[in-house]
Design an enzyme around this catalytic site. Structure first.
Site, PDB file in Angstrom:
ATOM      1  N   GLY A   1       0.802  -1.217   0.000  1.00  0.00           N
ATOM      2  CA  GLY A   1       0.000   0.000   0.000  1.00  0.00           C
ATOM      3  C   GLY A   1       0.834   1.266   0.000  1.00  0.00           C
ATOM      4  O   GLY A   1       0.353   2.341   0.363  1.00  0.00           O
TER       5      GLY A   1
ATOM      6  N   ASP B   1       9.686  13.567   4.799  1.00  0.00           N
ATOM      7  CA  ASP B   1      10.454  13.974   5.972  1.00  0.00           C
ATOM      8  C   ASP B   1       9.585  14.470   7.121  1.00  0.00           C
ATOM      9  O   ASP B   1       9.998  14.386   8.284  1.00  0.00           O
ATOM     10  CB  ASP B   1      11.454  15.073   5.590  1.00  0.00           C
TER      11      ASP B   1
ATOM     12  N   SER C   1       6.700   4.070   8.179  1.00  0.00           N
ATOM     13  CA  SER C   1       6.936   3.347   6.929  1.00  0.00           C
ATOM     14  C   SER C   1       5.574   2.941   6.391  1.00  0.00           C
ATOM     15  O   SER C   1       4.617   2.788   7.152  1.00  0.00           O
ATOM     16  CB  SER C   1       7.792   2.101   7.192  1.00  0.00           C
TER      17      SER C   1
ATOM     18  N   HIS D   1     -35.449 -31.793   6.896  1.00  0.00           N
ATOM     19  CA  HIS D   1     -35.124 -32.483   5.640  1.00  0.00           C
ATOM     20  C   HIS D   1     -36.104 -32.088   4.528  1.00  0.00           C
ATOM     21  O   HIS D   1     -36.354 -32.865   3.604  1.00  0.00           O
ATOM     22  CB  HIS D   1     -35.146 -34.005   5.817  1.00  0.00           C
TER      23      HIS D   1
ATOM     24  N   SER E   1     -41.839  -9.771 -12.893  1.00  0.00           N
ATOM     25  CA  SER E   1     -41.545 -10.407 -14.175  1.00  0.00           C
ATOM     26  C   SER E   1     -41.836  -9.457 -15.317  1.00  0.00           C
ATOM     27  O   SER E   1     -42.784  -8.675 -15.269  1.00  0.00           O
ATOM     28  CB  SER E   1     -42.380 -11.683 -14.330  1.00  0.00           C
TER      29      SER E   1
END
EC number: 4.2.1.2
Length: 461
Positions: A98, A130, A137, A186, A316
């Site tokens: 990144g 700076d 970082s 089921h 529809s």
């Protein structure tokens, strides 16, 4: 197009004159014209929180002048206000650390901060590396911005949507508690259940997800900042990470802390994997809820039609009058996408080679997308479907009275085998359960009426 000349260590490059970014952002724009997925603006805001806090920390530690600190804080506040969104053009598909997005923020903050100094007639200038990136970082800033963004979005977007849908289901659970219907296992008829009990299962799924989300987001409070390049903290004051976490917490209201092991924070993203695992669990529950709703609402004449749902739009383009469970379909597609994102996040997190994982942008992108989709999906499903769920009691009663599984209540009185014979006879000969029971001679009419009571079967204890 009017341009200005910016430079970096590679030399000079033209940048649009009306844009606040600098040379490295411009190079990234040109080098990575890949896809249309912009780096989420929430990540930019996470960076702005970080850069703001870093300026305050560096000032406290004697690393930055008061004027520079004030200018950087001003620039970051401008970003957080949403006024500068157009100056962050980079896509997700860039370097895996990144770095370009970190520099995009550094350059915009530097540009705005220098305007601030000029307006206040202060003879100082801000450098993106700076000053804005001092003690930092990309390797520790991106994961820090990522965690800040993720935590805020879970808190402000996902959890409220989850609570909204959960509360609606609780209302339906209580409202329909007296309605007895046939249960199904089921995909076949089973013993009776209250409609409120069925919905309580849905509601409890969201209760559990809320708890799991609360637990998993705690780990996102750990920030990588202070680790700098490889986790050692080179070029940063030993107190820098803790101070930055303190200032981010102060400005956001969330209790962020500096990670106790920066080597882990740079190379592993298991904390995000755990968070996304909770998102996947939520997606699975929403898939189940949406499927149940659309099955129970199927029909209107050749389906189950035990509940009705709001009719929001024509269903529809060829069949007049058809209304489809569109909100359920939306939510199930959201669930599928989140499950796919989970695979990406898990694999990407496993790719930390030595001291750095370089899949950070895609981890960030997919996790944020999952949060957005789940939050928007739940809110939309709630407002356009769940709040309008109503029972169709005539159909519910008809299915209940026709069910052969009521015979289960006879088991304690005549045994499983005789009860099974009654059910099979009724099914084969087209009899009611009562007619079959009496014809077999296993029970009398009085016994049947006494023992087959659906209201007792739903609350057996």
């Amino acid at each position: 197009m009017s341009v200005r000349i910016e430079h970096d260590t590679f030399g000079e490059i033209e940048v649009p004159a009306d844009k606040y970014w600098g040379a490295q952002t411009e190079r990234s724009k040109r080098n990575f014209p890949v896809g249309k997925e912009r780096m989420p603006i929430e990540v930019v805001y996470g960076f702005a929180q970080l850069k703001r806090a870093a300026a305050l920390a560096n000032f406290d530690l004697g690393k930055l002048s008061e004027a520079k600190k004030d200018a950087i804080v001003y620039a970051c506040d401008q970003i957080l206000s949403g006024e500068l969104d157009e100056h962050f053009p980079l896509v997700v598909w860039q370097t895996g650390s990144g770095t370009q997005s970190n520099m995009n923020v550094n350059e915009v903050v530097s540009y705005v901060a220098n305007m601030y100094l000029k307006d206040h007639q202060i003879d100082e200038s801000i450098h993106p590396n700076d000053d804005v990136n001092k003690s930092q970082s990309s390797n520790d800033t991106f994961p820090t911005a990522m965690h800040v963004a993720l935590y805020q979005e879970v808190e402000t977007k996902l959890e409220p949507a989850l609570k909204l849908l959960r509360n609606t289901l609780k209302e339906k659970e209580d409202k329909f508690d007296s309605i007895i219907k046939i249960g199904r296992t089921h995909l076949q008829d089973a013993t009776p259940i209250k409609l409120g009990q069925e919905i309580s299962g849905w509601r409890y799924m969201l209760d559990r997800c809320e708890i799991m989300l609360s637990e998993s987001k705690k780990h996102i409070l750990n920030l990588a900042i202070g680790g700098t390049a490889v986790g050692t903290g080179i070029n940063a004051h030993p107190e820098f990470g803790d101070k930055v976490a303190h200032y981010i917490s102060e400005n956001t209201g969330y209790p962020f802390v500096s990670s106790e092991n920066k080597f882990h924070a740079l190379t592993a993203h298991d904390e995000v994997v755990q968070l996304h695992g909770t998102l996947k669990a939520l997606a699975g529950d929403l898939m189940k809820i949406a499927n149940d709703v659309r099955w129970l609402a199927s029909g209107p004449r050749a389906g189950l039609a035990e509940i009705s749902i709001p009719e929001n739009e024509p269903g529809s383009s060829i069949m007049p009058g058809k209304v489809n469970p569109t909100q359920c379909e939306m939510l199930t597609m959201v669930a599928v996408q989140v499950m796919g994102n989970d695979t990406v996040v898990g694999f990407a997190s496993s790719q930390g080679n030595f001291e750095l994982n370089v899949y950070k942008p895609v981890i960030m992108h997919n996790t944020l997308q999952s949060i957005y989709l789940l939050a928007d999906g739940m809110e939309t499903f709630n407002n356009n479907c769940a709040v309008g769920i109503e029972p169709i009691e005539e159909n519910i009663d008809n299915y209940l009275n026709q069910s052969l599984m009521l015979v289960t209540a006879l088991n304690p009185h005549i045994g499983y085998e005789k009860a099974a014979q009654i059910a099979k006879k009724a099914h084969k000969e087209g009899l009611t359960l009562k007619e079959s029971a009496i014809q077999t001679g296993y029970v009398t009419e009085e016994q049947f009426e006494a023992w087959i009571k659906p209201e007792d079967m739903v609350d057996p204890h």
